[in-house]
Enzyme design. Structure first.
Site, PDB file in Angstrom:
ATOM      1  N   SER A   8       0.827  -1.214   0.000  1.00  0.00           N
ATOM      2  CA  SER A   8       0.000   0.000   0.000  1.00  0.00           C
ATOM      3  C   SER A   8       0.863   1.266   0.000  1.00  0.00           C
ATOM      4  O   SER A   8       0.384   2.350  -0.312  1.00  0.00           O
ATOM      5  CB  SER A   8      -0.960   0.010   1.196  1.00  0.00           C
ATOM      6  OG  SER A   8      -0.254   0.103   2.414  1.00  0.00           O
ATOM      7  N   HIS A   9       2.146   1.137   0.381  1.00  0.00           N
ATOM      8  CA  HIS A   9       3.027   2.310   0.392  1.00  0.00           C
ATOM      9  C   HIS A   9       4.302   2.072  -0.414  1.00  0.00           C
ATOM     10  O   HIS A   9       5.343   2.673  -0.157  1.00  0.00           O
ATOM     11  CB  HIS A   9       3.312   2.741   1.836  1.00  0.00           C
ATOM     12  CG  HIS A   9       2.109   3.370   2.462  1.00  0.00           C
ATOM     13  ND1 HIS A   9       1.053   2.615   2.918  1.00  0.00           N
ATOM     14  CD2 HIS A   9       1.749   4.662   2.650  1.00  0.00           C
ATOM     15  CE1 HIS A   9       0.107   3.410   3.370  1.00  0.00           C
ATOM     16  NE2 HIS A   9       0.494   4.656   3.219  1.00  0.00           N
TER      17      HIS A   9
ATOM     18  N   HIS B 217       2.164  14.529   2.558  1.00  0.00           N
ATOM     19  CA  HIS B 217       2.551  13.221   3.116  1.00  0.00           C
ATOM     20  C   HIS B 217       1.748  12.094   2.492  1.00  0.00           C
ATOM     21  O   HIS B 217       0.542  12.054   2.616  1.00  0.00           O
ATOM     22  CB  HIS B 217       2.307  13.235   4.628  1.00  0.00           C
ATOM     23  CG  HIS B 217       3.337  12.455   5.391  1.00  0.00           C
ATOM     24  ND1 HIS B 217       3.698  11.181   5.054  1.00  0.00           N
ATOM     25  CD2 HIS B 217       4.087  12.793   6.467  1.00  0.00           C
ATOM     26  CE1 HIS B 217       4.631  10.760   5.894  1.00  0.00           C
ATOM     27  NE2 HIS B 217       4.889  11.718   6.762  1.00  0.00           N
ATOM     28  N   PHE B 218       2.436  11.147   1.850  1.00  0.00           N
ATOM     29  CA  PHE B 218       1.722   9.973   1.326  1.00  0.00           C
ATOM     30  C   PHE B 218       2.380   8.694   1.806  1.00  0.00           C
ATOM     31  O   PHE B 218       2.028   7.606   1.349  1.00  0.00           O
ATOM     32  CB  PHE B 218       1.716   9.975  -0.210  1.00  0.00           C
ATOM     33  CG  PHE B 218       3.095   9.826  -0.776  1.00  0.00           C
ATOM     34  CD1 PHE B 218       3.690   8.576  -0.840  1.00  0.00           C
ATOM     35  CD2 PHE B 218       3.809  10.922  -1.189  1.00  0.00           C
ATOM     36  CE1 PHE B 218       4.984   8.431  -1.307  1.00  0.00           C
ATOM     37  CE2 PHE B 218       5.103  10.788  -1.665  1.00  0.00           C
ATOM     38  CZ  PHE B 218       5.685   9.541  -1.723  1.00  0.00           C
TER      39      PHE B 218
ATOM     40  N   ASP C 203       4.296   0.285  13.205  1.00  0.00           N
ATOM     41  CA  ASP C 203       3.798   1.462  12.484  1.00  0.00           C
ATOM     42  C   ASP C 203       2.426   1.111  11.958  1.00  0.00           C
ATOM     43  O   ASP C 203       2.303   0.246  11.089  1.00  0.00           O
ATOM     44  CB  ASP C 203       4.750   1.775  11.318  1.00  0.00           C
ATOM     45  CG  ASP C 203       4.229   2.896  10.436  1.00  0.00           C
ATOM     46  OD1 ASP C 203       3.347   3.662  10.888  1.00  0.00           O
ATOM     47  OD2 ASP C 203       4.710   3.013   9.290  1.00  0.00           O
TER      48      ASP C 203
ATOM     49  N   GLY D  99      -4.738   3.238   1.812  1.00  0.00           N
ATOM     50  CA  GLY D  99      -4.091   2.631   0.645  1.00  0.00           C
ATOM     51  C   GLY D  99      -4.504   1.182   0.459  1.00  0.00           C
ATOM     52  O   GLY D  99      -4.627   0.693  -0.663  1.00  0.00           O
ATOM     53  N   GLU D 100      -4.731   0.477   1.571  1.00  0.00           N
ATOM     54  CA  GLU D 100      -5.127  -0.940   1.490  1.00  0.00           C
ATOM     55  C   GLU D 100      -6.529  -1.045   0.877  1.00  0.00           C
ATOM     56  O   GLU D 100      -6.795  -1.950   0.066  1.00  0.00           O
ATOM     57  CB  GLU D 100      -5.104  -1.504   2.922  1.00  0.00           C
ATOM     58  CG  GLU D 100      -5.093  -2.992   3.021  1.00  0.00           C
ATOM     59  CD  GLU D 100      -3.902  -3.636   2.316  1.00  0.00           C
ATOM     60  OE1 GLU D 100      -4.163  -4.551   1.524  1.00  0.00           O
ATOM     61  OE2 GLU D 100      -2.750  -3.209   2.530  1.00  0.00           O
TER      62      GLU D 100
HETATM   63  P1  NDP Z   1      -0.669  -2.994   9.175  1.00  0.00           P
HETATM   64  O1  NDP Z   1      -1.927  -3.358   9.850  1.00  0.00           O
HETATM   65  O2  NDP Z   1      -0.319  -3.658   7.903  1.00  0.00           O
HETATM   66  O3  NDP Z   1       0.575  -3.238  10.171  1.00  0.00           O
HETATM   67  C1  NDP Z   1       0.670  -2.546  11.356  1.00  0.00           C
HETATM   68  C2  NDP Z   1       1.859  -2.973  12.185  1.00  0.00           C
HETATM   69  O4  NDP Z   1       1.480  -4.142  12.890  1.00  0.00           O
HETATM   70  C3  NDP Z   1       3.122  -3.291  11.431  1.00  0.00           C
HETATM   71  O5  NDP Z   1       4.224  -2.863  12.198  1.00  0.00           O
HETATM   72  C4  NDP Z   1       3.057  -4.825  11.333  1.00  0.00           C
HETATM   73  O6  NDP Z   1       4.322  -5.459  11.199  1.00  0.00           O
HETATM   74  C5  NDP Z   1       2.430  -5.185  12.651  1.00  0.00           C
HETATM   75  N1  NDP Z   1       1.704  -6.440  12.605  1.00  0.00           N
HETATM   76  C6  NDP Z   1       0.772  -6.832  11.695  1.00  0.00           C
HETATM   77  N2  NDP Z   1       0.333  -8.071  11.995  1.00  0.00           N
HETATM   78  C7  NDP Z   1       0.983  -8.457  13.117  1.00  0.00           C
HETATM   79  C8  NDP Z   1       0.977  -9.642  13.919  1.00  0.00           C
HETATM   80  N3  NDP Z   1       0.174 -10.666  13.624  1.00  0.00           N
HETATM   81  N4  NDP Z   1       1.788  -9.699  14.997  1.00  0.00           N
HETATM   82  C9  NDP Z   1       2.593  -8.661  15.305  1.00  0.00           C
HETATM   83  N5  NDP Z   1       2.650  -7.523  14.590  1.00  0.00           N
HETATM   84  C10 NDP Z   1       1.871  -7.424  13.505  1.00  0.00           C
HETATM   85  O7  NDP Z   1      -0.578  -1.416   8.971  1.00  0.00           O
HETATM   86  P2  NDP Z   1      -1.686  -0.329   8.543  1.00  0.00           P
HETATM   87  O8  NDP Z   1      -2.539  -0.827   7.415  1.00  0.00           O
HETATM   88  O9  NDP Z   1      -2.372   0.143   9.738  1.00  0.00           O
HETATM   89  O10 NDP Z   1      -0.689   0.818   7.985  1.00  0.00           O
HETATM   90  C11 NDP Z   1       0.164   0.540   6.881  1.00  0.00           C
HETATM   91  C12 NDP Z   1       1.073   1.709   6.640  1.00  0.00           C
HETATM   92  O11 NDP Z   1       0.339   2.828   6.195  1.00  0.00           O
HETATM   93  C13 NDP Z   1       1.886   2.186   7.822  1.00  0.00           C
HETATM   94  O12 NDP Z   1       3.240   2.017   7.501  1.00  0.00           O
HETATM   95  C14 NDP Z   1       1.529   3.651   7.992  1.00  0.00           C
HETATM   96  O13 NDP Z   1       2.600   4.517   8.321  1.00  0.00           O
HETATM   97  C15 NDP Z   1       1.002   3.993   6.629  1.00  0.00           C
HETATM   98  N6  NDP Z   1       0.063   5.114   6.721  1.00  0.00           N
HETATM   99  C16 NDP Z   1       0.483   6.374   6.420  1.00  0.00           C
HETATM  100  C17 NDP Z   1      -0.374   7.441   6.565  1.00  0.00           C
HETATM  101  C18 NDP Z   1       0.061   8.846   6.317  1.00  0.00           C
HETATM  102  O14 NDP Z   1      -0.739   9.749   6.525  1.00  0.00           O
HETATM  103  N7  NDP Z   1       1.269   9.119   5.877  1.00  0.00           N
HETATM  104  C19 NDP Z   1      -1.742   7.260   6.986  1.00  0.00           C
HETATM  105  C20 NDP Z   1      -2.063   5.890   7.313  1.00  0.00           C
HETATM  106  C21 NDP Z   1      -1.192   4.861   7.170  1.00  0.00           C
HETATM  107  P3  NDP Z   1       4.763  -6.053   9.744  1.00  0.00           P
HETATM  108  O15 NDP Z   1       4.982  -4.851   8.879  1.00  0.00           O
HETATM  109  O16 NDP Z   1       5.999  -6.845  10.008  1.00  0.00           O
HETATM  110  O17 NDP Z   1       3.616  -6.914   9.261  1.00  0.00           O
HETATM  111  O1  PYC Z   2      -2.931   4.843   3.355  1.00  0.00           O
HETATM  112  O2  PYC Z   2      -4.184   5.979   4.763  1.00  0.00           O
HETATM  113  C1  PYC Z   2      -3.240   5.883   3.963  1.00  0.00           C
HETATM  114  C2  PYC Z   2      -2.400   7.072   3.744  1.00  0.00           C
HETATM  115  C3  PYC Z   2      -2.729   8.356   3.914  1.00  0.00           C
HETATM  116  C4  PYC Z   2      -1.638   9.119   3.588  1.00  0.00           C
HETATM  117  C5  PYC Z   2      -0.669   8.255   3.230  1.00  0.00           C
HETATM  118  N1  PYC Z   2      -1.151   7.008   3.334  1.00  0.00           N
END
Ligand code: NDP
Ligand code: PYC
Length: 341
Positions: free
Chosen positions: A46-47, A119-120, A178, A187-188
């Site tokens: 997703s990123h 920020h993306f 994170d 993004g997902e």
């Molecule tokens: P995920 O749910 O994919 O993962 C969240 C975290 O939990 C990761 O560190 C992951 O480790 C860990 N994790 C997942 N499954 C397990 C498990 N079974 N046991 C232990 N740890 C686990 O992330 P999100 O979908 O919530 O977010 C994805 C990305 O999107 C992030 O990197 C975030 O920064 C980014 N984002 C950015 C935004 C922005 O505004 N810039 C806004 C929103 C999100 P692992 O990676 O090893 O699976």
């Molecule tokens: O996937 O939610 C998201 C996101 C927002 C900004 C960057 N990623």
């Protein structure tokens, strides 16, 4: 096996080419490409390279300053600030990172505000880089108002990620997590929409507030916070500490500024770094070893540490390269062709 096989150097070259063709200045294109390579390398689709489509749209809509020169200032001994001047966040972080590290080492704790950035990206590359310097790190950023508060149906919060990094004695990589404070990153949901796949019902609601498994309906309606009222409170905290506290936009203000362009969020990010030696002096190694005993206790029962999947994906990608979905690769090449016509 489906998908297009690429080396990480191929991914980097493709990202740089498309970003430069879209009109981004070279220093920004290099910094932005690196975050996409890191996402693809670590299995964070997703990123990863998918963000080229997002970044190119943001550039095309005039919602990012293509050649912004970030300016560092030092409002206090333990505080640094970078005005990103409307450019992408990656270069602003590069400019602020050395000052943040120096201040954390000098004061024991320090904070860096990135202001006026687009920020993306994922936050883990930043906290991981700080943890590799021996620092404990926290990072927060709001996004666009896409997420309803627990008990409500209308978007107020962004997907508002929280990232944490903890240094571990070599050879262990830093402990890093994170995650978005929404059920998943937006993004997902976008990737599910592109793939024509339904999403779990708990991810969001449609514009009328009804549960749905249609990703497009959630993108038009509202996402849900994770963990009910607890995730909702954390999402509010992110709004506060990376919005008003540092003089920057909330997610509601960011989406208002977007004016329907569908560009990436505009606003701020707060990064806090703590030097364990500030509290512990010479006893640092002894106490970091106690922290490692906790990590061992997690893994000893078959549970995994956050980031262990990512580190495993990294080892594989460094050895074997990555595979990009056929449709995504075709869309990126079509974008490149349209930009170079
Ligand atoms: P995920 O749910 O994919 O993962 C969240 C975290 O939990 C990761 O560190 C992951 O480790 C860990 N994790 C997942 N499954 C397990 C498990 N079974 N046991 C232990 N740890 C686990 O992330 P999100 O979908 O919530 O977010 C994805 C990305 O999107 C992030 O990197 C975030 O920064 C980014 N984002 C950015 C935004 C922005 O505004 N810039 C806004 C929103 C999100 P692992 O990676 O090893 O699976
Ligand atoms: O996937 O939610 C998201 C996101 C927002 C900004 C960057 N990623």
């Amino acid at each position: 096996m489906s998908g297009v096989a690429l080396t990480l150097d191929d991914v980097r070259a493709l990202a740089r080419r498309v970003l430069r063709a879209a009109g981004l200045a070279e220093d920004h294109a290099d910094a932005v490409a690196e975050t996409m390579v890191a996402g693809e390398r670590d299995g964070c689709a997703s990123h990863g390279i998918y963000r080229l489509l997002v970044a190119a749209n943001t550039i095309a809509k005039g919602k990012v300053v293509r050649d912004a020169v970030p300016i560092l200032s030092e409002p206090a001994r333990a505080l640094a600030r970078v005005d990103g001047k409307g450019g992408f966040a990656q270069l602003a972080f590069q400019v602020g990172k050395p000052a943040l590290i120096a201040k954390a080492r000098a004061c024991g704790i320090a904070a860096l505000a990135l202001n006026n950035i687009v920020h993306f990206a994922a936050l883990w590359p930043e906290v991981e880089a700080l943890a590799e310097e021996g620092l404990v790190a926290l990072a927060f950023t709001p996004s666009h108002a896409w997420v309803a508060p627990a008990g409500g149906t209308r978007p107020v919060f962004g997907t508002n990620p929280i990232a944490f990094g903890w240094p571990r004695p070599a050879p262990a990589p830093p402990f890093v997590f994170d995650f978005a404070t929404s059920m998943v990153a937006r993004g997902e949901i976008e990737l599910h929409r592109r793939a024509g796949k339904p999403v779990p019902e708990e991810w969001g609601i449609d514009a009328e507030g009804r549960p749905t498994i249609d990703p497009a309906a959630i993108l038009d309606g509202a996402m849900r916070t994770f963990g009910g009222h607890k995730g909702s409170a954390l999402a509010a905290m992110v709004e506060l500490v990376a919005g008003p506290l540092i003089g920057d936009l909330t997610s509601a203000e960011s989406i208002a500024a977007d004016g329907g362009a569908g560009a990436s969020p505009l606003g701020g990010e707060l990064i806090v770094a703590i030097d364990p030696a500030g509290f512990l002096g010479d006893a640092v190694l002894e106490h970091l070893a106690r922290a490692d005993a906790m990590f061992d206790a997690i893994e000893a029962q078959g549970a995994r540490l956050p980031s262990s999947r990512r580190y495993a994906a990294r080892s594989r990608s460094l050895a074997e390269g990555v595979r990009i979905p056929d449709k995504l690769y075709a869309d990126i090449l079509a974008l490149e062709a349209s930009l170079t016509r």
